[in-house]
Write an enzyme that holds these catalytic residues in place. Sequence first.
Site, PDB file in Angstrom:
ATOM      1  CG  ASP A  71     -31.533  26.454   1.165  1.00  0.00           C
ATOM      2  OD1 ASP A  71     -30.477  26.065   0.626  1.00  0.00           O
ATOM      3  OD2 ASP A  71     -31.624  27.560   1.734  1.00  0.00           O
ATOM      4  CD  GLU A 125     -26.637  29.818  -0.430  1.00  0.00           C
ATOM      5  OE1 GLU A 125     -25.767  30.643  -0.767  1.00  0.00           O
ATOM      6  OE2 GLU A 125     -27.826  29.843  -0.838  1.00  0.00           O
TER       7      GLU A 125
END
Length: 363
Positions: A71, A125
């Site tokens: 991400d 994350e």
Amino acid sequence: MDPLDLTDVVSLTEQLVDIESVSLGEQRIADLVERALTGRDHLTVQRFGNTIVARTDLGRAERVILAGHLDTVPVNDNLPSRNDGEYLHGLGATDMKGGDAVIIKLAAELTEPNRDLTYVLYDAEEIAAIHNGLGKLAASHPELLEADFAILMESSRAEVEAGCQGTLRVEIRTTGERAHSARSWTGSNAIHAAAPILATLASYEPRRPVIDGLEYREGLNAVAISGGVAGNVIPDECVVTVNYRFAPDLSEEQALAHVHEVFPGYDITVTDTSPGALPGLERPAAREFLAAVGTPVSPKFGWTDVARFSALGIPAVNYGPGDASFAHKRDEKVLISRIRQCEQGLRAWLTSTEPADQQEAPR
């Protein structure tokens, strides 16, 4: 949806950057990673939400994890990617799709590595820990994260940053009594009462412990202050938010105890805490990795997911092509040479036939 082309690690990085994958929107990139690794005889591939786990099972004496998050932070007019010959520009280039590209390419191509490998490409994350794919995997399937050593391909300029600091955030509250500011002597000013807190922080001398030959530098700092009722009212409450970045030789409990020692008698509330991670450089796998890549080793100032591996008893380091100073910026970029350097360094280590006892770790 065209499949990923794994021919070249820099081109693969460009492809990954061009796939928008803001936190909680990783399905498309996870689909493509799963497709790229599924069906290879040397890998067992499993998917958990938008986290992909690929493992070899060759009966090697050691197992190593290579991990990276898929991400990014929100788009800031920095897509698609741009390659100027020296840098690759674009959202996620440094944090951390350059590292992801290295992981994916090695996973696809290393059919006979000298160690068994677990490749983890996970989601979420960059946002609250409750969403973190690696954290979820550790809670639901800890057996998939059993290993002797882990490498998180977080931004480290193709150098090794060992372990990480822990972080503790607290609110220190002072109280007083409201009064009209024209008659301040009838009240008690909570903001004034916070002055000793700020003075203590300004004069604080942080520890600089040496762990595995690395000097970690702690920090205890005010990061926010709030208080006040109105322009003509003496405030009855003030809150100073303090962040303690502590070396990994302290537990979270010890870190909190230290804050209480520094600020005895104050009302202290914990708002966020995460443990540090010991570097574990004395472990054989870590020493052999350092010898193979031959790069400088420094402590990690900041918190990364290596702490999740440390909590599982797995020594871990940060080793990725990105530069943290470019992370989350509009002009995020990564040196192309560092992407190649990381791929070559890991490939050399994971395919070397040199006996471990003939390798010498850098001093």
